[in-house]
Design a protein around this motif. Structure first.
Motif, short mmCIF file in Angstrom:
data_model
loop_
_atom_site.label_atom_id
_atom_site.label_comp_id
_atom_site.label_asym_id
_atom_site.label_seq_id
_atom_site.Cartn_x
_atom_site.Cartn_y
_atom_site.Cartn_z
N ARG A 191 29.35 38.44 40.08
CA ARG A 191 30.50 38.91 40.86
C ARG A 191 30.55 38.23 42.22
NH1 ARG A 191 28.85 45.08 39.83
NH2 ARG A 191 26.91 44.07 40.49
N CYS A 192 29.37 38.05 42.84
CA CYS A 192 29.34 37.33 44.12
C CYS A 192 29.80 35.89 43.94
CB CYS A 192 27.91 37.36 44.69
SG CYS A 192 27.38 38.99 45.27
N ALA A 193 29.33 35.26 42.87
CA ALA A 193 29.74 33.88 42.59
C ALA A 193 31.24 33.80 42.38
CB ALA A 193 28.99 33.37 41.37
N GLU A 194 31.80 34.82 41.75
CA GLU A 194 33.24 34.84 41.50
C GLU A 194 34.02 34.95 42.80
OE1 GLU A 194 36.41 37.72 39.13
OE2 GLU A 194 34.27 37.87 38.71
N VAL A 195 33.55 35.80 43.71
CA VAL A 195 34.23 35.97 45.00
C VAL A 195 34.20 34.66 45.78
CG1 VAL A 195 34.11 37.14 47.24
CG2 VAL A 195 33.78 38.44 45.14
N VAL A 196 33.05 33.97 45.78
CA VAL A 196 32.94 32.71 46.50
C VAL A 196 33.82 31.64 45.85
CG1 VAL A 196 31.38 30.82 47.10
CG2 VAL A 196 30.64 33.19 47.40
N ARG A 197 33.78 31.57 44.53
CA ARG A 197 34.53 30.53 43.81
C ARG A 197 36.03 30.68 44.01
NH1 ARG A 197 36.92 30.81 39.09
NH2 ARG A 197 35.84 32.75 38.55
N THR A 198 36.52 31.93 43.96
CA THR A 198 37.96 32.17 44.06
C THR A 198 38.43 32.42 45.48
OG1 THR A 198 37.65 34.54 43.68
CG2 THR A 198 37.99 33.14 41.74
N ALA A 199 37.47 32.65 46.40
CA ALA A 199 37.80 32.99 47.79
C ALA A 199 38.70 34.22 47.85
CB ALA A 199 38.46 31.80 48.49
N SER A 200 38.47 35.16 46.92
CA SER A 200 39.30 36.36 46.84
C SER A 200 38.42 37.61 46.81
CB SER A 200 40.17 36.33 45.57
OG SER A 200 41.01 35.20 45.56
N THR A 201 38.97 38.68 47.36
CA THR A 201 38.26 39.96 47.36
C THR A 201 38.23 40.54 45.95
OG1 THR A 201 38.91 40.41 49.63
CG2 THR A 201 38.27 42.29 48.31
N LEU A 202 37.13 41.21 45.63
CA LEU A 202 36.98 41.84 44.33
C LEU A 202 36.55 43.29 44.53
CD1 LEU A 202 36.81 41.81 41.23
CD2 LEU A 202 34.49 40.89 41.44
N LEU A 203 37.33 44.23 44.01
CA LEU A 203 37.01 45.66 44.04
C LEU A 203 36.94 46.17 42.62
CD1 LEU A 203 36.65 48.45 45.37
CD2 LEU A 203 39.16 48.61 45.49
N ILE A 204 35.78 46.67 42.24
CA ILE A 204 35.57 47.21 40.90
C ILE A 204 35.33 48.71 41.02
CG2 ILE A 204 34.12 47.16 38.84
CD1 ILE A 204 33.45 44.26 39.49
N THR A 205 36.16 49.50 40.34
CA THR A 205 36.03 50.95 40.31
C THR A 205 35.78 51.38 38.87
OG1 THR A 205 38.36 51.42 39.91
CG2 THR A 205 37.70 51.02 42.20
N PRO A 206 35.43 52.64 38.64
CA PRO A 206 35.22 53.08 37.25
C PRO A 206 36.47 52.93 36.39
CG PRO A 206 34.28 54.65 38.78
CD PRO A 206 35.07 53.70 39.60
N ASP A 207 37.64 52.92 37.02
CA ASP A 207 38.89 52.89 36.25
C ASP A 207 39.60 51.54 36.24
OD1 ASP A 207 38.62 55.67 35.80
OD2 ASP A 207 39.45 56.05 37.79
N ALA A 208 39.27 50.69 37.20
CA ALA A 208 40.06 49.45 37.29
C ALA A 208 39.28 48.38 38.01
CB ALA A 208 41.38 49.72 38.02
N ARG A 209 39.82 47.19 37.88
CA ARG A 209 39.27 46.01 38.55
C ARG A 209 40.40 45.40 39.36
NH1 ARG A 209 35.29 41.98 37.27
NH2 ARG A 209 35.91 39.95 38.05
N HIS A 210 40.21 45.31 40.68
CA HIS A 210 41.27 44.83 41.56
C HIS A 210 40.85 43.50 42.16
CE1 HIS A 210 42.68 49.01 41.36
NE2 HIS A 210 41.40 49.31 41.48
N GLY A 211 41.73 42.56 42.13
CA GLY A 211 41.41 41.25 42.68
C GLY A 211 41.49 40.20 41.60
N VAL A 212 40.47 39.35 41.51
CA VAL A 212 40.49 38.28 40.53
C VAL A 212 40.35 38.86 39.14
CG1 VAL A 212 39.73 36.47 42.07
CG2 VAL A 212 38.05 37.98 41.07
N SER A 213 40.79 38.12 38.16
CA SER A 213 40.96 38.70 36.83
C SER A 213 39.86 38.36 35.83
CB SER A 213 42.30 38.24 36.24
OG SER A 213 42.34 36.82 36.19
N ALA A 214 39.01 37.40 36.13
CA ALA A 214 37.98 37.01 35.16
C ALA A 214 37.03 38.17 34.90
CB ALA A 214 37.20 35.80 35.67
#
Length: 463
Positions: A191-214
């Motif tokens: 997940r950290c690698a994904e945030v760095v690679r996409t330069a986008s914020t990532l928020l993961i909750t029990p119900d949803a994933r907000h931010g990048v889509s991979a």
């Protein structure tokens, strides 16, 4: 009471009108109460207003209530309440006691947005101050952790930085009540690698994933926090790392509001980190030899002054070993300067292997090294360490396939016998080293002549 509730115009006000009994039990609230506090009027009538109060504001608020009950008109009193959704509402109150009706009439003005803005600006200022005040990066991260903890729940907080030389992600700071610090600094969290690679914020909750889509591989999700929030640290040079917040449930989950707050301060955090990294690099260049990474002359003299002050106070000894390589020029002439530099690095390593972590091995320049020993009350300590150095140099050096024998000439000096200050001790050790070199090297001498006298023979410690 009915004449007040019947005035529907009250429900058009942006501020909430509240009527509570002496024990803070709610009799009436206007429609704006739901917008500010999250509860409908039907949900709160009959409940105690103080039960919704932020725990940290209980004492101050009850003091204000007592003042109102005594007949004072209360204007501009601020406190915090917990909304129905768990978020904090900052309220500015105007209130008075109505003795004929035995109720308190209060108007709640929502200042949450203003307080959030003030808090964010204060956080930016605090981060900038921390960048100047922190002694090192670890101290800076601790300051940042505390500052972010005043914005959002940050019990479990990490700073992951990208190594600019190889792109590897490493934990620079890790505070987690549920997971011990990684045994190796390398961060393998995709997940950290994904945030760095996409330069986008990532928020993961029990119900949803907000931010990048991979998607995150299932293995990465095992035994992880229920909420995971990662915000890229952006600078002019690109994304340098990630700020990570994790919640395991009991601390409360992260929302888009928390995401916005973290994004707001992340650029300032990245700037502070880069500023401190630059400062540490400059400090390293000023205090340490670029080739061997050993302390330079300036650091040696500073540590020697401190050691001498301690020795004068405690009545203990300080020793110096001045180490010079025998016939080092031959290495540069025959094998080249690259091999000469490699040899100096290997020599530095061997010298460090002969002393304690509390001792200092410094490079003065060229092939000259000095070892600073705080010898307690043992006059033989310098001789013992010098013997270890000779023994270490008895083994040849392997310079990328070239086997080379190299020996040292060593001169010693002992405080207070050989000098009372740093310059005198260093001069004595230097002259003793030249005596060793004049007699063929690969030995230790401690009997230096006075600076005005020519070097001549003396007592040899070992050969």
């Amino acid at each position: 009471m009915h004449d007040i509730s019947s005035l529907k115009v009250i429900d058009l006000l942006l501020d909430a009108v509240c009527i509570v009994q002496a024990d803070s039990r709610i009799v009436f609230v206007s429609a704006a109460f739901e917008r500010i506090f999250g509860y409908t009027p039907q949900e709160v009538v009959g409940r105690r207003m103080l039960d919704m109060l932020h725990p940290e504001d209980q004492a101050a608020t009850q003091g204000q209530v007592a003042s109102i009950m005594a007949g004072d008109l209360q204007l501009q009193f601020e406190n915090r309440y917990l909304r129905k959704d768990g978020r904090i509402a900052h309220i500015l109150w105007t209130a008075r006691w109505l003795p004929d009706r035995q109720v308190r009439l209060a108007v709640a003005h929502d200042i949450t947005e203003r307080k959030q803005h003030e808090t964010r600006q204060a956080a930016l200022y605090a981060i900038s101050e921390a960048a100047h005040a922190a002694q090192n990066l670890e101290s800076l991260f601790e300051h940042i952790h505390g500052i972010i903890g005043r914005l959002v729940v940050a019990t479990n907080f990490s700073v992951v930085l990208r190594d600019p030389t190889n792109g590897e992600l490493r934990y620079a700071y890790h505070a987690n009540a549920h997971a011990a610090a990684p045994s190796a600094p390398r961060c393998s969290d995709s997940r950290c690698a994904e945030v760095v690679r996409t330069a986008s914020t990532l928020l993961i909750t029990p119900d949803a994933r907000h931010g990048v889509s991979a998607p995150v591989p299932p293995a990465d999700m095992a035994s992880q926090a229920r909420y995971w929030l990662g915000v890229p640290l952006r600078s002019e040079s690109g994304v340098i790392g990630v700020l990570v917040l994790q919640s395991y449930g009991e601390e409360g989950g992260y929302t888009s509001t928390d995401q916005e707050l973290l994004q707001f301060v992340s650029t300032q955090v990245a700037t502070a980190i880069e500023r401190k990294q630059t400062h540490e690099r400059l400090q390293q260049m000023a205090q340490f030899d670029a080739l061997t990474r050993l302390p330079n002359r300036m650091v040696l003299m500073d540590r020697l002054q401190i050691a001498l002050a301690r020795a004068r106070r405690d009545g203990t000894l300080v020793s110096l070993l001045f180490v010079d390589l025998d016939d080092f020029k031959r290495v540069n002439d025959s094998l080249g300067h690259a091999m000469g530099d490699l040899l100096l690095q290997r020599v530095a390593g061997r010298l460090q292997g002969c002393v304690r972590a509390s001792d200092t091995v410094a490079r003065l320049g060229g092939d000259e090294f000095v070892v600073l020993l705080e010898s307690g009350r043992q006059k033989e300590h310098a001789r013992t360490v010098a013997q270890k150095v000779l023994a270490a140099f008895a083994h040849p050096f392997d310079l990328e396939g070239s086997v080379l024998h190299m020996h040292p000439s060593i001169g010693t000096a002992l405080y207070p016998d050989d000098g009372g200050d740093a310059a005198a001790l260093l001069g004595h050790a230097d002259r003793s080293m030249y005596l060793s070199k004049q007699e063929g090297g690969n030995q230790v001498r401690g009997d230096a002549p006075l600076a005005s006298e020519p070097a001549h023979g003396g007592t040899r410690f070992s050969a």
